[in-house]
Design an enzyme around this catalytic site. Sequence first.
Site, PDB file in Angstrom:
ATOM      1  N   ASP A  92      24.510  54.311 -30.627  1.00 32.77           N
ATOM      2  CA  ASP A  92      25.733  53.738 -30.047  1.00 32.77           C
ATOM      3  C   ASP A  92      26.624  53.149 -31.141  1.00 32.77           C
ATOM      4  O   ASP A  92      26.137  52.695 -32.181  1.00 32.77           O
ATOM      5  CB  ASP A  92      25.354  52.655 -29.024  1.00 32.77           C
ATOM      6  CG  ASP A  92      26.512  52.297 -28.112  1.00 32.77           C
ATOM      7  OD1 ASP A  92      27.475  53.092 -28.019  1.00 32.77           O
ATOM      8  OD2 ASP A  92      26.468  51.212 -27.504  1.00 32.77           O
ATOM      9  N   GLY A  93      27.924  53.143 -30.873  1.00 34.03           N
ATOM     10  CA  GLY A  93      28.877  52.490 -31.773  1.00 34.03           C
ATOM     11  C   GLY A  93      29.793  53.459 -32.510  1.00 34.03           C
ATOM     12  O   GLY A  93      30.544  53.044 -33.395  1.00 34.03           O
ATOM     13  N   ASN A  94      29.763  54.724 -32.143  1.00 30.28           N
ATOM     14  CA  ASN A  94      30.606  55.719 -32.823  1.00 30.28           C
ATOM     15  C   ASN A  94      32.097  55.397 -32.676  1.00 30.28           C
ATOM     16  O   ASN A  94      32.860  55.476 -33.642  1.00 30.28           O
ATOM     17  CB  ASN A  94      30.372  57.119 -32.241  1.00 30.28           C
ATOM     18  CG  ASN A  94      28.985  57.636 -32.521  1.00 30.28           C
ATOM     19  OD1 ASN A  94      28.259  57.054 -33.313  1.00 30.28           O
ATOM     20  ND2 ASN A  94      28.612  58.720 -31.859  1.00 30.28           N
ATOM     21  N   SER A 109      24.204  60.446 -18.305  1.00 35.39           N
ATOM     22  CA  SER A 109      24.792  60.984 -17.068  1.00 35.39           C
ATOM     23  C   SER A 109      26.031  60.178 -16.679  1.00 35.39           C
ATOM     24  O   SER A 109      26.860  60.645 -15.905  1.00 35.39           O
ATOM     25  CB  SER A 109      23.746  61.016 -15.944  1.00 35.39           C
ATOM     26  OG  SER A 109      22.926  59.879 -15.969  1.00 35.39           O
ATOM     27  N   ARG A 133      33.616  52.535 -31.976  1.00 30.01           N
ATOM     28  CA  ARG A 133      34.030  51.327 -32.695  1.00 30.01           C
ATOM     29  C   ARG A 133      34.062  51.565 -34.199  1.00 30.01           C
ATOM     30  O   ARG A 133      34.925  51.054 -34.904  1.00 30.01           O
ATOM     31  CB  ARG A 133      33.091  50.162 -32.348  1.00 30.01           C
ATOM     32  CG  ARG A 133      33.446  49.533 -31.006  1.00 30.01           C
ATOM     33  CD  ARG A 133      32.343  48.674 -30.480  1.00 30.01           C
ATOM     34  NE  ARG A 133      31.239  49.482 -29.971  1.00 30.01           N
ATOM     35  CZ  ARG A 133      30.008  49.014 -29.781  1.00 30.01           C
ATOM     36  NH1 ARG A 133      29.709  47.777 -30.106  1.00 30.01           N
ATOM     37  NH2 ARG A 133      29.080  49.802 -29.276  1.00 30.01           N
ATOM     38  N   ARG A 138      21.031  46.525 -24.234  1.00 37.18           N
ATOM     39  CA  ARG A 138      20.673  47.055 -22.915  1.00 37.18           C
ATOM     40  C   ARG A 138      20.108  48.468 -23.074  1.00 37.18           C
ATOM     41  O   ARG A 138      20.240  49.084 -24.123  1.00 37.18           O
ATOM     42  CB  ARG A 138      21.881  47.034 -21.986  1.00 37.18           C
ATOM     43  CG  ARG A 138      23.125  47.731 -22.533  1.00 37.18           C
ATOM     44  CD  ARG A 138      24.283  47.703 -21.515  1.00 37.18           C
ATOM     45  NE  ARG A 138      25.504  48.225 -22.099  1.00 37.18           N
ATOM     46  CZ  ARG A 138      26.580  47.488 -22.386  1.00 37.18           C
ATOM     47  NH1 ARG A 138      26.583  46.196 -22.154  1.00 37.18           N
ATOM     48  NH2 ARG A 138      27.652  48.056 -22.913  1.00 37.18           N
ATOM     49  N   ILE A 139      19.520  48.955 -21.970  1.00 37.97           N
ATOM     50  CA  ILE A 139      18.828  50.242 -21.992  1.00 37.97           C
ATOM     51  C   ILE A 139      19.753  51.379 -21.542  1.00 37.97           C
ATOM     52  O   ILE A 139      19.505  52.545 -21.854  1.00 37.97           O
ATOM     53  CB  ILE A 139      17.576  50.189 -21.066  1.00 37.97           C
ATOM     54  CG1 ILE A 139      16.629  49.046 -21.465  1.00 37.97           C
ATOM     55  CG2 ILE A 139      16.823  51.503 -21.037  1.00 37.97           C
ATOM     56  CD1 ILE A 139      15.897  49.210 -22.761  1.00 37.97           C
ATOM     57  N   LEU A 182       7.672  67.813 -36.481  1.00 38.40           N
ATOM     58  CA  LEU A 182       8.334  66.725 -35.759  1.00 38.40           C
ATOM     59  C   LEU A 182       8.952  67.331 -34.514  1.00 38.40           C
ATOM     60  O   LEU A 182       9.495  68.439 -34.579  1.00 38.40           O
ATOM     61  CB  LEU A 182       9.442  66.130 -36.652  1.00 38.40           C
ATOM     62  CG  LEU A 182      10.498  65.218 -35.990  1.00 38.40           C
ATOM     63  CD1 LEU A 182       9.891  63.857 -35.630  1.00 38.40           C
ATOM     64  CD2 LEU A 182      11.701  64.991 -36.909  1.00 38.40           C
ATOM     65  N   ARG A 201      38.513  57.965 -31.917  1.00 39.52           N
ATOM     66  CA  ARG A 201      37.098  57.767 -31.569  1.00 39.52           C
ATOM     67  C   ARG A 201      36.226  58.970 -31.935  1.00 39.52           C
ATOM     68  O   ARG A 201      35.090  58.813 -32.380  1.00 39.52           O
ATOM     69  CB  ARG A 201      36.955  57.531 -30.051  1.00 39.52           C
ATOM     70  CG  ARG A 201      37.477  56.232 -29.530  1.00 39.52           C
ATOM     71  CD  ARG A 201      37.290  56.183 -28.006  1.00 39.52           C
ATOM     72  NE  ARG A 201      35.902  56.426 -27.634  1.00 39.52           N
ATOM     73  CZ  ARG A 201      34.943  55.494 -27.629  1.00 39.52           C
ATOM     74  NH1 ARG A 201      35.246  54.250 -27.937  1.00 39.52           N
ATOM     75  NH2 ARG A 201      33.712  55.801 -27.296  1.00 39.52           N
ATOM     76  N   HIS A 233      32.175  60.204 -33.574  1.00 40.88           N
ATOM     77  CA  HIS A 233      31.121  61.106 -33.079  1.00 40.88           C
ATOM     78  C   HIS A 233      30.753  62.118 -34.157  1.00 40.88           C
ATOM     79  O   HIS A 233      29.581  62.449 -34.353  1.00 40.88           O
ATOM     80  CB  HIS A 233      31.590  61.832 -31.813  1.00 40.88           C
ATOM     81  CG  HIS A 233      31.862  60.905 -30.657  1.00 40.88           C
ATOM     82  ND1 HIS A 233      31.030  59.872 -30.329  1.00 40.88           N
ATOM     83  CD2 HIS A 233      32.880  60.862 -29.752  1.00 40.88           C
ATOM     84  CE1 HIS A 233      31.515  59.225 -29.268  1.00 40.88           C
ATOM     85  NE2 HIS A 233      32.639  59.806 -28.917  1.00 40.88           N
TER      86      HIS A 233
HETATM   87  C1  IPE Z   1      24.675  54.926 -24.167  1.00 36.17           C
HETATM   88  O1  IPE Z   1      25.838  54.529 -24.806  1.00 36.17           O
HETATM   89  C2  IPE Z   1      24.547  56.400 -24.147  1.00 36.17           C
HETATM   90  C3  IPE Z   1      24.541  57.075 -25.447  1.00 36.17           C
HETATM   91  C4  IPE Z   1      24.479  56.539 -26.629  1.00 36.17           C
HETATM   92  C5  IPE Z   1      24.569  58.485 -25.337  1.00 36.17           C
HETATM   93  P1  IPE Z   1      27.102  54.024 -23.998  1.00 36.17           P
HETATM   94  O2  IPE Z   1      28.060  53.496 -25.002  1.00 36.17           O
HETATM   95  O3  IPE Z   1      27.600  55.063 -23.089  1.00 36.17           O
HETATM   96  O4  IPE Z   1      26.463  52.833 -23.145  1.00 36.17           O
HETATM   97  P2  IPE Z   1      27.152  51.671 -22.314  1.00 36.17           P
HETATM   98  O5  IPE Z   1      28.057  52.330 -21.335  1.00 36.17           O
HETATM   99  O6  IPE Z   1      27.916  50.822 -23.284  1.00 36.17           O
HETATM  100  O7  IPE Z   1      26.032  50.933 -21.692  1.00 36.17           O
HETATM  101  C1  IPE Z   2      27.832  56.500 -28.664  1.00 37.97           C
HETATM  102  O1  IPE Z   2      28.965  55.905 -29.214  1.00 37.97           O
HETATM  103  C2  IPE Z   2      28.008  57.976 -28.456  1.00 37.97           C
HETATM  104  C3  IPE Z   2      28.113  58.395 -27.046  1.00 37.97           C
HETATM  105  C4  IPE Z   2      27.989  57.616 -26.014  1.00 37.97           C
HETATM  106  C5  IPE Z   2      28.348  59.791 -26.816  1.00 37.97           C
HETATM  107  P1  IPE Z   2      30.134  55.350 -28.295  1.00 37.97           P
HETATM  108  O2  IPE Z   2      31.120  56.441 -28.092  1.00 37.97           O
HETATM  109  O3  IPE Z   2      29.591  54.741 -27.070  1.00 37.97           O
HETATM  110  O4  IPE Z   2      30.769  54.246 -29.244  1.00 37.97           O
HETATM  111  P2  IPE Z   2      31.283  52.835 -28.800  1.00 37.97           P
HETATM  112  O5  IPE Z   2      30.177  52.137 -28.096  1.00 37.97           O
HETATM  113  O6  IPE Z   2      32.477  53.052 -27.920  1.00 37.97           O
HETATM  114  O7  IPE Z   2      31.654  52.172 -30.093  1.00 37.97           O
HETATM  115 MG    MG Z   3      28.977  52.834 -26.575  1.00 41.85          MG
END
Ligand code: IPE
Ligand code: IPE
Ligand code: MG
Length: 268
Positions: free
Chosen positions: A27-29, A73, A31, A198-199, A138, A40, A44
Amino acid sequence: MTRFPPSSTRIIPDIACVPRHIAIIMDGNGRWAKQRFMPRVMGHQRGVETLRDVVKACRELNVEYLTVFAFSSENWRRPADEVSFLMSLFLKMLEREVVKLHENNIRLKIIGDRSRFDDKLKKSMQEGEQLTANNTALTLTIAANYGGRWDVMYAVKAMLNDHPHLAQTFTEEDLQPYLSMSDAPEPDLFIRTGGEQRISNFMLWQLAYTELYFTDTLWPSFDRKELDKAIASYQKRERRFGRTSEQLTREQLTSEQLFGQPEGEQNA
Ligand code: IPE
Ligand code: IPE
Ligand code: MG
């Protein structure tokens, strides 16, 4: 079929070792890109590079299973252009990387509901899995259009379809073979980058006793040093699976009685 322990709650893995199974919410791509005044989707794109490095590191560390959350999903709720960029990135990644995975003896698996993906992507997923099916170093599992609740619901339906008479009596062991990660042990270490704790509907069933590690580092900045830090943190934990600390010391002494002979000591 290889039978893994139905639940890690039965067997205590050796904490000093590298985790057998690492699960990551990447997560965080978005931002990461925003901080750099980029769209954004550039985040990715960089995220794929990070994944490549983490796969390589896990391969070197002899991690047996790496499971990553690529698309949930719920991610269909994002703007249409971001969703379609992610789909084409996924396809490009498969087309480019599968051969390299194969050369490195890595098995590729994809979990999630594929019905919403287009035919080209579905075909590419299937070919990647087929090509690498017998690799042994792996197992890289990519969760795409995956949700933990979907996984459990789907498994229950499939099990009842095969064994309707189990409706009132089924056990965890009956359900296990129908879950999408049925061929892997449960994750030892869960990592979520990007600061959220969170999960987000990832592997709800399998994470029951997994050690959780959260870092503020955004996924595109996550590197080998960060991975080592997460593993070092895991190695300091005490996994009790419901027992007391004192029991663990006692159980080490009598583990043969409690859990059967430890692996690798059969002929000792
Ligand atoms: C969770 O990230 C799913 C993936 C990394 C693929 P999100 O960025 O979608 O999660 P939420 O919505 O902040 O919980
Ligand atoms: C996770 O990064 C990748 C996917 C959910 C596909 P985000 O796109 O959720 O990046 P943030 O959380 O908005 O920074
Ligand atoms: Mg995210």
